[in-house]
Every structure is written in structure tokens, then in C-alpha cells.
Design an enzyme around this catalytic site. Structure first.
Site, PDB file in Angstrom:
ATOM      1  N   HIS A   1       7.464   4.182  -5.628  1.00 35.06           N
ATOM      2  CA  HIS A   1       6.979   2.811  -5.598  1.00 35.06           C
ATOM      3  C   HIS A   1       5.915   2.656  -6.672  1.00 35.06           C
ATOM      4  CE1 HIS A   1       8.882   2.757  -1.626  1.00 35.06           C
ATOM      5  NE2 HIS A   1       8.813   1.445  -1.682  1.00 35.06           N
TER       6      HIS A   1
ATOM      7  N   LYS B   1       0.967   0.711  -4.263  1.00 33.84           N
ATOM      8  CA  LYS B   1       1.351   0.858  -2.856  1.00 33.84           C
ATOM      9  C   LYS B   1       0.364   1.777  -2.153  1.00 33.84           C
ATOM     10  CE  LYS B   1       5.195   1.992   0.256  1.00 33.84           C
ATOM     11  NZ  LYS B   1       4.998   0.762   1.054  1.00 33.84           N
TER      12      LYS B   1
END
Length: 246
Positions: A131, A135
């Protein structure tokens, strides 16, 4: 009658996507938008709470919604089976509904389901998820859910083989499945599930390239479902027929 929606975390990236989709849904209206630092008393009077806050705040949002007798749709990452077990008795006692969606992407749901269906045939399973660097949590809720599904699918076969799992570089184990998390710029979301057996391997890869486009179909399914749900429901796969038979 229009359902008044209280959207927590509505100013974040996922929250904004959810807001845009709900605005287009017939019978729903986002009547209040809360941030992660808002007073939860602002939930009063809502017909549905949608939580897209942070892992630290999310459990308080769920409890506040349940205490008020309001159904809640949880889009926040970080909800493992163990964490959901903490609020399940509260939901059941209140007679409300709490729907947890690790990932709104239909492709992600299919990828995890296919990996779980294949897992009993392979003795080794590992997950690599990536990600963007912003995140907060790792491993991702999607990876945790995928590992839990694999573990459940292998209930009769036992845990997967994960040699040297005591070494930090081997990842975090969930349901015996090692998960390796990458956080880097230039990526939206990507997950690989690698199943291995004697002489072969099988890899399921899901790559999200546009969050708004990928999540919108799942949000359209989950919001009406959450409004009338009873008890705890985990995963978009309970709302669609993905065509996999056990």
C-alpha cells in the site's frame, strides 16, 4: 423514507469515496460528516453509521453506534477476527447489525475467495501486500482477512508450513500464514497470495489502480445491506454470489 447516514472519517480518502457513492444512492443521505476527533454524540439520530476512521478510533465508533441501537458499516482497516470478537456480544445483545468490509473491491474479494478455495491443495501459503506509504496499519485488513479465510479452508488439513517463522523477516503470521507488508509511494493497493506445493506454485494477484472506481461497486452493495443487517457480518462475499462452491 430516506436513511440519514453519519459518516465518520468522511474527510479522509476512503471517506470521500464513500460519501460520493452514498450521495448517488436512492434512499440514503449523508446528513453529518465526522472526523476521527469528533464527539461521538453526533451519531445521535442517525439511521446508519459508516465508519471510515482510523484503527484506533474505529472500535469506539462501533461501540457508540451499537449503544445507540444504530447499525454500523465498518470500512476501517485493522479489524481481525479477534478484534471483532470483542464487539460481537455487544452487537448481539443490542439486536443491531455490524458489517465489517475489509475491502470493497470485487476483484479483491474474488482473489481472496479463490485463494481460500485452493488452499487445501497446497501445504504452503504466503501473502505479500503493498500500500502507499501513508497507510497507518500493517498488515492490511484485506491481508488479515485473506489469511483467516485460508486458515478456515484448511481446518481439516492443519496450518500451512511456515519454516523459520520466529525470524522477523519472515513476516507476521495470521492463522499460520506469513504476511509481508510493503509501504511505499507510487502504489495504491496490491496483494499477492502465493500457494506452493511439491513441484509447483499458484499465485493470485490483485492490483488496485484507482480506488474510487474499484471500491464504488462494492460500496453500492454494502450500504443497503448494512442498513437492514442483523448481527455481525464480515466480508463482501456474504452479499454477492461469487460462484465458488465448497
Amino acid at each position: 423514507m430516506t436513511t440519514q447516514v453519519a459518516l465518520v472519517g468522511g474527510t479522509g480518502k476512503l471517506g470521500q469515496i464513500i460519501h460520493a457513492v452514498v450521495d448517488e444512492l436512492e434512499g440514503f443521505e449523508v446528513s453529518r460528516v465526522l472526523t476521527s476527533s469528533s464527539e461521538l454524540s453526533e451519531l445521535d439520530g442517525a439511521g446508519l453509521v459508516i465508519d471510515a476512521s482510523t484503527p484506533q478510533v474505529s472500535i469506539d465508533v462501533v461501540r457508540a453506534a451499537v449503544e445507540r441501537g444504530i447499525n454500523v458499516l465498518v470500512a476501517t482497516s485493522g479489524w481481525s477476527a479477534e478484534r471483532i470478537a470483542l464487539v460481537r456480544p455487544l452487537v448481539e445483545a443490542a439486536g443491531t447489525g455490524a458489517v465489517f468490509i475489509p475491502n470493497f473491491s470485487l476483484g479483491s474479494v474474488l482473489g481472496s475467495a479463490l485463494a481460500a478455495a485452493a488452499a487445501p491443495f497446497f501445504g504452503s501459503a504466503e501473502i505479500i501486500e503493498a500500500h502507499r506509504e501513508t497507510k497507518i496499519d500493517s498488515p492490511s485488513g484485506t491481508a488479515v482477512r485473506t489469511a483467516e479465510l485460508i486458515a478456515a479452508a484448511r481446518a481439516e488439513h492443519g496450518p500451512v508450513s511456515a519454516p523459520h517463522a520466529d525470524q522477523r523477516a519472515r513476516g507476521q503470521q495470521v492463522g499460520s500464514v506469513p504476511i509481508h507488508s510493503l509501504r511505499r509511494p507510487g502504489v495504491v493497493a496490491k496483494q499477492e497470495v502465493i500457494l506452493s506445493g511439491p513441484g509447483e506454485s499458484l499465485t493470485f494477484t490483485h492490483d488496485t489502480t484507482d480506488s474510487a472506481l474499484a471500491y464504488a461497486p462494492g460500496i453500492r452493495i454494502a450500504v443497503p445491506f448494512a442498513r437492514s443487517a442483523a448481527g455481525v457480518v464480515v466480508g463482501l462475499e456474504h452479499m454477492i454470489d461469487i460462484g465458488i462452491r465448497s
